[in-house]
Enzyme design. Structure first.
Site, PDB file in Angstrom:
ATOM      1  CB  SER A 108      -0.865   0.003   1.257  1.00  0.00           C
ATOM      2  OG  SER A 108      -1.460   1.268   1.419  1.00  0.00           O
ATOM      3  CB  SER A 109       0.612   4.538  -1.635  1.00  0.00           C
ATOM      4  OG  SER A 109      -0.630   4.991  -1.131  1.00  0.00           O
ATOM      5  CB  CYS A 110      -0.478   4.169   3.844  1.00  0.00           C
ATOM      6  SG  CYS A 110      -0.723   2.493   4.411  1.00  0.00           S
ATOM      7  CE1 TYR A 137      -3.671  -2.534   5.594  1.00  0.00           C
ATOM      8  CE2 TYR A 137      -2.517  -0.613   4.743  1.00  0.00           C
ATOM      9  CZ  TYR A 137      -3.271  -1.750   4.519  1.00  0.00           C
ATOM     10  OH  TYR A 137      -3.630  -2.100   3.237  1.00  0.00           O
ATOM     11  CE  LYS A 141      -1.467  -4.687   3.185  1.00  0.00           C
ATOM     12  NZ  LYS A 141      -1.848  -5.805   2.312  1.00  0.00           N
ATOM     13  CG  HIS A 180     -10.381   3.360   2.330  1.00  0.00           C
ATOM     14  ND1 HIS A 180     -10.546   1.997   2.243  1.00  0.00           N
ATOM     15  CD2 HIS A 180      -9.139   3.547   2.851  1.00  0.00           C
ATOM     16  CE1 HIS A 180      -9.453   1.403   2.689  1.00  0.00           C
ATOM     17  NE2 HIS A 180      -8.583   2.319   3.065  1.00  0.00           N
TER      18      HIS A 180
HETATM   19  O1  GFB Z   1      -9.611   7.264   2.689  1.00  0.00           O
HETATM   20  P1  GFB Z   1      -8.960   7.617   3.958  1.00  0.00           P
HETATM   21  O2  GFB Z   1      -9.570   7.082   5.202  1.00  0.00           O
HETATM   22  O3  GFB Z   1      -7.471   7.131   3.785  1.00  0.00           O
HETATM   23  O4  GFB Z   1      -8.939   9.221   4.139  1.00  0.00           O
HETATM   24  P2  GFB Z   1      -5.986   7.644   4.035  1.00  0.00           P
HETATM   25  C1  GFB Z   1      -8.438  10.068   3.156  1.00  0.00           C
HETATM   26  C2  GFB Z   1      -8.650  11.520   3.547  1.00  0.00           C
HETATM   27  O5  GFB Z   1     -10.058  11.802   3.429  1.00  0.00           O
HETATM   28  C3  GFB Z   1      -8.250  11.917   4.971  1.00  0.00           C
HETATM   29  C4  GFB Z   1     -10.491  12.533   4.564  1.00  0.00           C
HETATM   30  O6  GFB Z   1      -7.622  13.169   4.945  1.00  0.00           O
HETATM   31  C5  GFB Z   1      -9.591  11.995   5.678  1.00  0.00           C
HETATM   32  O7  GFB Z   1      -9.577  12.902   6.782  1.00  0.00           O
HETATM   33  N1  GFB Z   1     -11.938  12.282   4.774  1.00  0.00           N
HETATM   34  C6  GFB Z   1     -12.912  13.219   4.685  1.00  0.00           C
HETATM   35  C7  GFB Z   1     -12.522  11.120   5.112  1.00  0.00           C
HETATM   36  N2  GFB Z   1     -14.098  12.702   4.995  1.00  0.00           N
HETATM   37  C8  GFB Z   1     -13.894  11.396   5.257  1.00  0.00           C
HETATM   38  C9  GFB Z   1     -14.765  10.325   5.636  1.00  0.00           C
HETATM   39  O8  GFB Z   1     -15.952  10.470   5.805  1.00  0.00           O
HETATM   40  N3  GFB Z   1     -14.192   9.089   5.794  1.00  0.00           N
HETATM   41  C10 GFB Z   1     -12.841   8.875   5.622  1.00  0.00           C
HETATM   42  N4  GFB Z   1     -12.353   7.647   5.786  1.00  0.00           N
HETATM   43  N5  GFB Z   1     -11.999   9.886   5.296  1.00  0.00           N
HETATM   44  C11 GFB Z   1      -5.728   5.151   4.653  1.00  0.00           C
HETATM   45  C12 GFB Z   1      -4.891   4.363   5.592  1.00  0.00           C
HETATM   46  O9  GFB Z   1      -5.361   6.452   4.831  1.00  0.00           O
HETATM   47  O10 GFB Z   1      -5.488   4.842   3.312  1.00  0.00           O
HETATM   48  C13 GFB Z   1      -4.843   2.959   5.258  1.00  0.00           C
HETATM   49  O11 GFB Z   1      -5.326   4.609   6.903  1.00  0.00           O
HETATM   50  C14 GFB Z   1      -4.721   2.657   3.775  1.00  0.00           C
HETATM   51  O12 GFB Z   1      -3.808   2.373   5.964  1.00  0.00           O
HETATM   52  C15 GFB Z   1      -5.569   3.550   2.915  1.00  0.00           C
HETATM   53  O13 GFB Z   1      -3.386   2.786   3.361  1.00  0.00           O
HETATM   54  C16 GFB Z   1      -5.296   3.421   1.444  1.00  0.00           C
HETATM   55  O14 GFB Z   1      -5.372   7.812   2.699  1.00  0.00           O
HETATM   56  O15 GFB Z   1      -5.856   8.806   4.936  1.00  0.00           O
END
Ligand code: GFB
Length: 311
Positions: A108-110, A137, A141, A180
């Protein structure tokens, strides 16, 4: 990969795995195994080894993982590190013992350092501190990537790893908190539209940037990597389509057709400011993504409407 070779897609019922299964079937592969987690529990080491010894797959796509958005990562850190370490260790070890020809591990890119220079090259792995919100996580990975490299060195296996960017598409998890950003916002805008609300709450500041890829594009890349990539260094898989969370939320608002406004909940985490991948290696293999972000979001919303999302 020969069209009649036995191929095991671990996690074949999840969003990523089922996209790989669809792609394999579309390309005429006739022997694809994708058991459910009830049929095969990959956290069970003995059951996993038994499956490999009975089935003897030649190729393995390791797409089984516990995944979730920024909130889920922060809330269930123990499960994220435990489940992922167990699943990937069981599959990689069983693949070695049973003599699998080639395995592709999904990273994963994270897993790259939080402050990595952009766009991120594969060489930047382990060159700096990780983002706190998903460190357990990411560490799991990273262990998977290093395990593949170590197995190749000690036992001459052909286990390669790829690093997909943030993915979305049919079969995603639409849980209101654990998901996500794309499925979370599709559901929230959709429900607000049905209720006739005048606003939707979006997490964070809106300034983080994310590169988003439709899972069908990832599946095409995964098949190409399985066929053509042999290097020990992981290979990035991105779309080049980077947007701010504000731009993304606006786009989803339009796709869903919600007429109201956005409200930002700054008590929720932003996570990594940016993680744009350098995909020169993948491009050198001849890969070009085909699904534009707006088109991909429209297709995903349609699949949500016909009930493909796990609510
Ligand atoms: O998709 P997301 O949870 O993944 O969040 P990450 C991406 C961005 O969207 C963050 C914002 O800056 C969140 O604050 N966001 C805005 C929201 N509204 C929402 C919402 O309602 N739900 C969510 N989930 N986000 C994950 C990693 O990080 O990415 C994992 O935690 C994994 O490990 C995945 O690698 C691909 O890109 O921040």
């Amino acid at each position: 990969m020969e069209k009649d070779a036995k191929i095991f897609v671990a996690g074949g019922r999840g969003m990523v795995g089922s996209a790989i299964v669809r792609r394999l079937q579309a390309e005429g592969y006739t022997h694809v195994l994708a058991p459910t987690s009830q049929e095969l529990d990959l956290m069970d080491q003995a059951a996993t080894l038994r499956f490999f010894q009975e089935e003897r797959p030649r190729y393995v796509f390791l797409a089984a993982a516990k995944v979730g958005g920024i909130w889920a990562n922060a809330t269930y850190p123990g499960e994220f590190i435990r489940n992922n370490l167990m699943i990937q260790t069981n599959v990689i070890e069983a693949a070695r013992i049973s003599g699998v020809d080639k395995l592709l591990f999904m990273g994963s890119s994270c897993i790259y350092p939080r402050e990595a220079p952009q766009p991120i090259k594969e060489e930047y792995l382990l060159s700096g501190p990780l983002e706190e919100t998903n460190k357990p996580y990411a560490v799991a990975k990273i262990a998977g990537v290093i395990m593949c490299q170590a197995y190749n060195r000690q036992w001459g296996t052909r286990f390669v790893s790829c690093m997909p960017t943030n993915l979305y598409g049919p079969g995603d998890n639409y849980h209101p908190e654990d998901s996500h950003v794309v499925p979370a916002l599709i559901r929230r805008f959709h429900e607000a539209k049905l209720r006739g609300d005048d606003k939707v709450v979006v997490w964070g500041s809106g300034t983080p940037r994310r590169e988003l890829m439709h899972v069908d594009d990832l599946a095409r890349a995964a098949l190409l990597i399985m066929e053509r990539y042999e290097d020990d260094l992981p290979i990035n898989v991105g779309s080049g389509q980077e947007v701010s969370i504000r731009e993304l939320a606006e786009m989803i608002r339009e796709v869903v057709g919600f007429p109201g406004r956005l409200e930002w909940d700054r008590s929720k985490p932003d996570g990594t400011p940016r993680k744009l991948l350098d995909c020169s290696r993948l491009e050198a293999l001849g890969f070009r993504p085909q699904i534009d972000l707006r088109q991909g979001l429209t297709m995903t919303y349609q699949s949500f409407l016909v009930g493909q999302g796990r609510m």
